[in-house]
Design a protein around this motif. Structure first.
Motif, mmCIF file in Angstrom:
data_model
loop_
_atom_site.group_PDB
_atom_site.id
_atom_site.type_symbol
_atom_site.label_atom_id
_atom_site.label_comp_id
_atom_site.label_asym_id
_atom_site.label_seq_id
_atom_site.Cartn_x
_atom_site.Cartn_y
_atom_site.Cartn_z
ATOM 1 N N LEU A 200 -7.242 5.875 6.071
ATOM 2 C CA LEU A 200 -5.834 5.852 6.350
ATOM 3 C C LEU A 200 -5.099 4.988 5.719
ATOM 4 C CD1 LEU A 200 -6.816 5.781 10.214
ATOM 5 C CD2 LEU A 200 -5.383 7.733 9.107
ATOM 6 N N CYS A 201 -5.686 3.788 5.246
ATOM 7 C CA CYS A 201 -5.226 3.018 4.315
ATOM 8 C C CYS A 201 -4.593 3.519 3.129
ATOM 9 C CB CYS A 201 -6.220 1.627 4.205
ATOM 10 S SG CYS A 201 -5.258 0.055 3.636
ATOM 11 N N LYS A 202 -5.350 4.106 2.270
ATOM 12 C CA LYS A 202 -4.773 4.849 1.325
ATOM 13 C C LYS A 202 -3.475 5.870 1.603
ATOM 14 C CE LYS A 202 -9.150 5.131 -1.115
ATOM 15 N NZ LYS A 202 -10.350 5.879 -1.550
ATOM 16 N N MET A 203 -3.638 6.410 2.574
ATOM 17 C CA MET A 203 -2.353 7.350 3.148
ATOM 18 C C MET A 203 -1.232 6.541 3.255
ATOM 19 S SD MET A 203 -4.544 9.868 5.600
ATOM 20 C CE MET A 203 -2.862 10.709 6.083
ATOM 21 N N ALA A 204 -1.501 5.423 3.970
ATOM 22 C CA ALA A 204 -0.300 4.338 4.284
ATOM 23 C C ALA A 204 0.201 3.866 3.130
ATOM 24 C CB ALA A 204 -0.686 3.404 5.278
ATOM 25 N N ARG A 205 -0.442 3.389 2.093
ATOM 26 C CA ARG A 205 0.091 3.261 0.945
ATOM 27 C C ARG A 205 0.902 4.012 0.083
ATOM 28 N NH1 ARG A 205 -5.776 0.337 -0.989
ATOM 29 N NH2 ARG A 205 -5.467 -1.622 0.412
ATOM 30 N N GLY A 206 0.622 5.207 0.204
ATOM 31 C CA GLY A 206 1.362 6.327 -0.357
ATOM 32 C C GLY A 206 2.306 6.686 0.317
ATOM 33 N N GLU A 207 2.354 6.518 1.530
ATOM 34 C CA GLU A 207 3.467 6.865 2.452
ATOM 35 C C GLU A 207 4.510 5.812 2.209
ATOM 36 O OE1 GLU A 207 5.899 8.878 5.308
ATOM 37 O OE2 GLU A 207 3.934 9.576 4.132
ATOM 38 N N MET A 208 4.204 4.542 2.233
ATOM 39 C CA MET A 208 5.127 3.413 1.781
ATOM 40 C C MET A 208 5.837 3.573 0.592
ATOM 41 S SD MET A 208 4.784 -0.700 2.255
ATOM 42 C CE MET A 208 5.509 -0.795 3.984
ATOM 43 N N VAL A 209 5.154 3.998 -0.481
ATOM 44 C CA VAL A 209 5.630 4.199 -1.754
ATOM 45 C C VAL A 209 6.814 5.261 -1.411
ATOM 46 C CG1 VAL A 209 5.258 4.958 -4.202
ATOM 47 C CG2 VAL A 209 3.863 3.444 -3.054
ATOM 48 N N ARG A 210 6.647 6.179 -0.882
ATOM 49 C CA ARG A 210 7.485 7.284 -0.694
ATOM 50 C C ARG A 210 8.695 6.912 0.067
ATOM 51 N NH1 ARG A 210 9.311 12.215 0.154
ATOM 52 N NH2 ARG A 210 7.899 13.234 -1.393
ATOM 53 N N TRP A 211 8.251 6.044 1.154
ATOM 54 C CA TRP A 211 9.691 5.634 1.861
ATOM 55 C C TRP A 211 10.281 4.438 1.166
ATOM 56 C CZ3 TRP A 211 10.185 0.665 3.517
ATOM 57 C CH2 TRP A 211 11.371 0.196 4.429
ATOM 58 N N LEU A 212 9.982 3.955 0.308
ATOM 59 C CA LEU A 212 10.650 2.854 -0.395
ATOM 60 C C LEU A 212 11.396 3.676 -1.464
ATOM 61 C CD1 LEU A 212 7.627 0.384 -1.484
ATOM 62 C CD2 LEU A 212 9.770 -0.177 -0.085
#
Length: 254
Positions: A200-212
């Motif tokens: 979940l942490c890895k997914m959240a990091r990828g999602e935050m990069v996308r969001w940024l």
């Protein structure tokens, strides 16, 4: 702003989607690492890589034929892993690619520090690997302060979305004047502790990069607005240097 993220073990070649824009900045160092790896026997390499026979055979062959300057894939499109799958960079638009080229940096045991469109070739070498090179006992000693100096010269603050294995190669060497913000993506336990779960942490990091990239957020004050994958900013557990995002009860139950 410079965002630092980890690479992924699994890599692919993709010479069709988008072309590389240049070569990695630490290519001479990468060449020395390549020489050191080629000097090891297949058995020594497999021990270094801590992998199966099939993966070892694949990467031994990669080392034999490796060309650091030809037939390359943009780094952002080369890595395959949960973080990169969630980021889904292949469907970005031009403005998002330009944002990431400016702000995103991928840490690598083999290449050091990569811009998204630096051309790379598939390799296997984690930052924590005990590879002795140039009189250095491991890759942390080999890279020393080089990666931190490069980051510090580029930006006024760093957003750390990397795993500890990789952030350890940079954060201890950054000047105290450079602001570093790390993000915690976790769940709240009944005892009040925040626990991060690997996938979940890895997914959240990828999602935050996308969001940024989608929002163009480039200042720490904008980070609390992130709400991807059911995470919400928790001001009570956050500080200026450590921002905590918790999964909501509804999203955790899904």
């Amino acid at each position: 702003m410079r965002i630092i993220i980890s690479p992924a073990k699994q890599m692919r070649e993709d010479r069709d989607t988008l072309p590389p824009r240049g070569l990695p900045g630490f290519l001479p160092e990468t060449g020395r690492l390549l020489t050191a790896l080629r000097n090891l026997s297949p058995a020594e390499l497999q021990k270094l890589w801590k992998c199966s026979d099939a993966i070892a055979a694949l990467n031994v062959e990669r080392l034999r034929t490796m060309d650091l300057e030809r037939g390359l894939t943009p780094a952002l499109l080369s890595y395959v892993g949960i973080q990169y799958q969630t980021m889904a960079a292949r469907v970005f638009e031009t403005a998002q690619y330009e944002f990431l080229q400016e702000h995103l940096r991928i840490l690598s045991g083999f290449y050091g520090l990569l811009r998204p469109f630096d051309g790379v070739t598939p390799y296997r070498l984690e930052m924590g690997a005990r590879l002795a090179v140039d009189g250095c006992r491991d890759l942390y000693a080999f890279w020393g302060e080089k990666l931190a100096r490069a980051l510090a010269g580029e930006s006024g603050w760093v957003l750390d979305l990397a795993s500890k294995e990789y952030s350890r190669a940079v954060l201890p060497h950054l000047p105290p004047s450079l602001r570093v913000v790390s993000c915690v993506f976790g769940e709240l336990r009944p005892d009040g502790k925040v626990v991060e779960k690997g996938t979940l942490c890895k997914m959240a990091r990828g999602e935050m990069v996308r969001w940024l990239a989608e929002t163009g957020t480039a200042h720490p004050d904008g980070l609390p607005a992130f709400q991807g994958l059911g995470y919400r900013y928790d001001p009570d557990r956050s500080t200026g240097a450590r921002m905590v995002f918790l999964k909501t009860a509804q999203s955790s139950a899904v």
